[in-house]
Design a protein around this motif. Structure first.
Motif, PDB file in Angstrom:
ATOM      1  N   LEU A 171       0.890  -1.192   0.018  1.00  0.00           N
ATOM      2  CA  LEU A 171      -0.179  -0.078  -0.144  1.00  0.00           C
ATOM      3  C   LEU A 171       0.785   1.277   0.142  1.00  0.00           C
ATOM      4  O   LEU A 171       1.942   1.080   0.582  1.00  0.00           O
ATOM      5  CB  LEU A 171      -0.748  -0.053   1.202  1.00  0.00           C
ATOM      6  N   ASP A 179      -1.943  -3.951  10.201  1.00  0.00           N
ATOM      7  CA  ASP A 179      -1.657  -4.307   8.792  1.00  0.00           C
ATOM      8  C   ASP A 179      -0.866  -5.771   9.178  1.00  0.00           C
ATOM      9  O   ASP A 179      -0.153  -6.188  10.222  1.00  0.00           O
ATOM     10  CB  ASP A 179      -0.734  -3.461   8.409  1.00  0.00           C
ATOM     11  N   GLU A 188      -3.404 -13.732  -1.159  1.00  0.00           N
ATOM     12  CA  GLU A 188      -4.103 -12.516  -0.940  1.00  0.00           C
ATOM     13  C   GLU A 188      -3.593 -11.121  -1.734  1.00  0.00           C
ATOM     14  O   GLU A 188      -2.676 -11.029  -2.320  1.00  0.00           O
ATOM     15  CB  GLU A 188      -3.860 -11.885   0.718  1.00  0.00           C
ATOM     16  N   GLY A 191      -4.525  -4.698   0.246  1.00  0.00           N
ATOM     17  CA  GLY A 191      -5.721  -3.948   0.690  1.00  0.00           C
ATOM     18  C   GLY A 191      -6.791  -4.779   1.321  1.00  0.00           C
ATOM     19  O   GLY A 191      -7.942  -4.246   1.753  1.00  0.00           O
ATOM     20  N   SER A 192      -6.735  -6.158   0.897  1.00  0.00           N
ATOM     21  CA  SER A 192      -7.942  -6.947   1.323  1.00  0.00           C
ATOM     22  C   SER A 192      -7.566  -7.146   2.796  1.00  0.00           C
ATOM     23  O   SER A 192      -6.553  -6.881   3.510  1.00  0.00           O
ATOM     24  CB  SER A 192      -8.069  -8.335   0.498  1.00  0.00           C
ATOM     25  N   GLN A 193      -8.694  -7.901   3.393  1.00  0.00           N
ATOM     26  CA  GLN A 193      -8.626  -8.234   4.845  1.00  0.00           C
ATOM     27  C   GLN A 193      -8.524  -9.510   5.117  1.00  0.00           C
ATOM     28  O   GLN A 193      -8.805 -10.512   4.261  1.00  0.00           O
ATOM     29  CB  GLN A 193      -9.761  -7.633   5.447  1.00  0.00           C
ATOM     30  N   PRO A 200      -9.792  -8.964  12.086  1.00  0.00           N
ATOM     31  CA  PRO A 200      -9.638  -8.614  10.485  1.00  0.00           C
ATOM     32  C   PRO A 200      -8.137  -7.791  10.624  1.00  0.00           C
ATOM     33  O   PRO A 200      -7.988  -6.916  11.375  1.00  0.00           O
ATOM     34  CB  PRO A 200     -10.722  -7.681  10.401  1.00  0.00           C
ATOM     35  N   VAL A 202      -5.461  -6.065   7.691  1.00  0.00           N
ATOM     36  CA  VAL A 202      -5.417  -5.239   6.543  1.00  0.00           C
ATOM     37  C   VAL A 202      -4.054  -5.858   5.790  1.00  0.00           C
ATOM     38  O   VAL A 202      -2.984  -5.520   6.379  1.00  0.00           O
ATOM     39  CB  VAL A 202      -5.377  -3.757   6.236  1.00  0.00           C
ATOM     40  N   TYR A 204      -1.161  -5.258   3.940  1.00  0.00           N
ATOM     41  CA  TYR A 204      -0.401  -4.120   3.570  1.00  0.00           C
ATOM     42  C   TYR A 204       0.487  -4.444   2.325  1.00  0.00           C
ATOM     43  O   TYR A 204       0.882  -3.684   1.503  1.00  0.00           O
ATOM     44  CB  TYR A 204       0.461  -3.670   5.013  1.00  0.00           C
TER      45      TYR A 204
END
Length: 433
Positions: A171, A179, A188, A191-193, A200, A202, A204
């Motif tokens: 990111l 993160d 993954e 920006g997804s979780q 949850p 994020v 990074y």
């Protein structure tokens, strides 16, 4: 006519007391006149001016190119050589270690070290950086809704030397609490979780593939994120050694220039009890340290170039002032002050060297384009990253080089200008030049 306030010595100029004199310009008018004379003098002595400008431009171009490339290489080394792994790994005594070509992570184990060893390691002679890691392996994380074994690796982003250099995508911001960075074999999206222990996080960034299993499959979080998850993990997994506060699994160490693995290993074992030291590839350490020494040598060479340029400018201006003694004598005879004579000569020096500095930076920029299309392209084709400095930093270096070139001109011309300005008008006018 009224007398001007420019000092005027009748004994020196041959005027008798009471003789009427022409009015002289005052203040800004004098400065403008002398600045105009400085420009005209540069134009009249075209060959000497071109020689001076060319010499300064070559020197400034070399310094500008060297400074930008040196800083770019240093940044690239921070990225590229840390991808080769740490020089040493310090782990708890009794830990079984999987020796790989690159030391990128500590080993998953229930054995831990107190985090106070970090300060002791960082304070040892020969240690440049020490990066702590904590690894917790579990199959109860709920990651992806499967009972998959996951290595959670906590690290300090400020001290890290082996995780963030491998980031291929991330990111566009600094890493923060909450993160997670996923290994190169994870799927993954940025920006997804993802859920870990029901919390949850994020995504990074995603690391490149390293052929080091723990590094490729791990989930990397900051120590702050691990602390936030600690209570939840304890509720699910129970009280285990890696979950105790103020504990780490190991420390990755980068050596300072000139230090050897054997020397630092001995220092660690002598000062930090209860640890085991794993050494990396000594050849990689030698290459890293050799390039660091080379950069210091380049810096010394750049300094020598600027000093030699200052000496050359001083010699050229001494010769120029010798040729212009009659002109300077006439200026003094009509009332020019000593500081005005010095100011005019220094203005000439500053203008000539500043122009040379600007041309040198332009020459350096073209030379770097050549590097970009040849050497840098070749290195990148081999997978070796080359990180150029940002545009703002490059422009600031160019401005600094131009200002430094101008200052060198002023300093180099100061002594011959001061000597000429102290002489009597009559002596200057009658001189052969």
């Amino acid at each position: 006519m009224a007398d001007t306030d420019i000092p005027y010595d009748t004994a020196r100029t041959g005027y008798e007391a009471g003789t009427e004199r022409l009015p002289q310009p005052h203040g800004a008018g004098v400065r403008l006149l002398l600045a105009s004379l400085a420009l005209q003098n540069l134009g009249r002595r075209g060959t000497r001016t071109l020689l001076l400008v060319a010499a300064v431009s070559i020197c400034t171009g070399a310094v500008f190119t060297g400074a930008v490339l040196m800083n770019s290489i240093e940044k690239s080394m921070d990225v590229g050589f840390t991808r080769l792994g740490a020089d040493m790994l310090v782990v708890p005594e009794g830990t079984l270690t999987n020796i790989t070509a690159a030391l990128l992570t500590a080993e998953p184990t229930d054995l831990t070290l107190d985090d106070s060893v970090l300060d002791r390691l960082a304070g040892l002679k020969g240690v440049r950086r020490a990066a702590p890691q904590l690894i917790f392996r579990t199959d109860l994380s709920g990651y992806g809704g499967r009972d998959e074994t996951v290595d959670m690796i906590a690290f300090d982003p400020e001290r890290d030397i082996t995780v963030q250099p491998w980031l291929e995508r991330r990111l566009d911001r600094q890493m923060r609490q909450g993160d997670v960075i996923v290994g190169g074999r994870r799927e993954e999206m940025i920006g997804s979780q993802l859920l870990l222990f029901g919390k949850p996080l994020v995504v990074y960034g995603i690391l490149g593939k390293t052929a080091v299993g723990t590094h490729e499959r791990g989930l990397f979080v900051s120590f702050d994120t691990m602390d936030g998850l600690r209570d939840t993990i304890r509720q699910i997994c129970g009280m285990k050694a890696p979950l105790e506060p103020n504990k780490i699994s190991g420390v990755l160490v980068e050596l300072a220039h000139g230090a050897t693995i054997q020397q630092v290993r001995f220092a660690v074992l002598a000062n930090v009890p209860g640890v085991k030291v794993v050494g990396g590839e000594s050849m990689l350490t030698s290459i890293r340290q050799g390039l660091a020494a080379l950069l210091k040598g380049v810096l010394a060479l750049l300094i020598i170039m600027f000093v030699s340029t200052a000496a050359m400018v001083s010699v050229l201006f001494s010769a120029t002032i010798t040729e212009r003694r009659r002109e300077l004598g006439l200026l003094k005879a009509i009332g020019a002050r000593q500081r005005q004579i010095i100011g005019m000569l220094l203005t000439e020096a500053a203008l000539a060297t500043a122009i040379g500095g600007m041309l040198g930076c332009m020459l350096g920029a073209m030379l770097m384009r050549f590097y970009e299309h040849s050497l840098v392209y070749y290195l990148q084709s081999l997978g070796i990253p080359f990180v150029w400095l940002g545009t703002v930093t490059t422009v600031l270096i160019a401005i600094a080089c131009i200002v430094l070139a101008s200052l060198i001109g002023i300093v180099a011309a100061l002594l011959p200008a001061w000597r000429a300005s102290r002489r009597e008008p009559y002596d200057l006018i009658r001189s052969e030049g």
